[in-house]
Design a protein around this motif. Sequence first.
Motif, PDB file in Angstrom:
ATOM      1  N   HIS A  89       0.837  -1.196   0.000  1.00  0.00           N
ATOM      2  CA  HIS A  89       0.000   0.000   0.000  1.00  0.00           C
ATOM      3  C   HIS A  89       0.874   1.249   0.000  1.00  0.00           C
ATOM      4  O   HIS A  89       1.944   1.269   0.614  1.00  0.00           O
ATOM      5  CB  HIS A  89      -0.875   0.033   1.259  1.00  0.00           C
ATOM      6  N   LYS A  94      -2.165   4.033   3.609  1.00  0.00           N
ATOM      7  CA  LYS A  94      -2.092   3.462   4.961  1.00  0.00           C
ATOM      8  C   LYS A  94      -2.498   4.500   6.002  1.00  0.00           C
ATOM      9  O   LYS A  94      -3.224   4.190   6.945  1.00  0.00           O
ATOM     10  CB  LYS A  94      -0.679   2.943   5.256  1.00  0.00           C
ATOM     11  N   ALA A 118      -5.761   4.305   8.563  1.00  0.00           N
ATOM     12  CA  ALA A 118      -5.594   4.375  10.016  1.00  0.00           C
ATOM     13  C   ALA A 118      -6.210   5.624  10.639  1.00  0.00           C
ATOM     14  O   ALA A 118      -6.672   5.584  11.777  1.00  0.00           O
ATOM     15  CB  ALA A 118      -4.101   4.307  10.369  1.00  0.00           C
ATOM     16  N   ASP A 177       4.425  -5.171   4.717  1.00  0.00           N
ATOM     17  CA  ASP A 177       3.520  -4.043   4.558  1.00  0.00           C
ATOM     18  C   ASP A 177       2.292  -4.222   5.445  1.00  0.00           C
ATOM     19  O   ASP A 177       1.874  -3.302   6.146  1.00  0.00           O
ATOM     20  CB  ASP A 177       3.108  -3.906   3.086  1.00  0.00           C
ATOM     21  N   ASN A 178       1.721  -5.399   5.439  1.00  0.00           N
ATOM     22  CA  ASN A 178       0.523  -5.672   6.237  1.00  0.00           C
ATOM     23  C   ASN A 178       0.817  -5.735   7.723  1.00  0.00           C
ATOM     24  O   ASN A 178      -0.051  -5.417   8.540  1.00  0.00           O
ATOM     25  CB  ASN A 178      -0.165  -6.933   5.733  1.00  0.00           C
ATOM     26  N   ARG A 228       2.872  -3.705   9.185  1.00  0.00           N
ATOM     27  CA  ARG A 228       2.843  -2.283   9.561  1.00  0.00           C
ATOM     28  C   ARG A 228       1.404  -1.786   9.677  1.00  0.00           C
ATOM     29  O   ARG A 228       1.064  -1.040  10.595  1.00  0.00           O
ATOM     30  CB  ARG A 228       3.628  -1.452   8.558  1.00  0.00           C
ATOM     31  N   ILE A 229       0.562  -2.207   8.748  1.00  0.00           N
ATOM     32  CA  ILE A 229      -0.854  -1.821   8.805  1.00  0.00           C
ATOM     33  C   ILE A 229      -1.486  -2.375  10.082  1.00  0.00           C
ATOM     34  O   ILE A 229      -2.208  -1.662  10.786  1.00  0.00           O
ATOM     35  CB  ILE A 229      -1.607  -2.313   7.549  1.00  0.00           C
ATOM     36  N   GLN A 259      -0.470  -0.250  13.018  1.00  0.00           N
ATOM     37  CA  GLN A 259      -1.140   1.057  13.010  1.00  0.00           C
ATOM     38  C   GLN A 259      -2.602   0.943  13.425  1.00  0.00           C
ATOM     39  O   GLN A 259      -3.096   1.740  14.217  1.00  0.00           O
ATOM     40  CB  GLN A 259      -1.081   1.683  11.616  1.00  0.00           C
TER      41      GLN A 259
END
Length: 133
Positions: free
Chosen positions: A63, A68, A72, A100-101, A103-104, A107
Amino acid sequence: MQTLQQTDEHTVAVDDEHGIPVFTYEAHVSGENLRDIAREWADVALERGAERYVVNAEAIAAHDDEDKRWLAETWVPNLIENGIRAGAGVYADSAIAKMDNERIEEQLNAIDPGFEYRIFASEDDALSWLADQ
């Protein structure tokens, strides 16, 4: 699984057994296109009185940072405000997508202590986890 809507870019379905909306990206989208789709998905979840949802993002390797941030800061807080208490994401089969996911996930879990978000390598695992929430 009952399909409610299908386009070239996304699919909206509902897991019949648990009533959990499953939102799937069929193609890589970003920016305003991603936001438009996500807003449609929020409407579906809210119309159904859902407390849980799945987003299958296997079509998105990574993303954009701006996307992102929007998820969030805007999308998930709106969902929480309207009764969503758990979400699950499904990521593509790659190290980049997993990172990446992750980190998502971090958040989104920091938004509200009453909301929990987890990522999974398969939609079945995501639905199984959500069914227990």
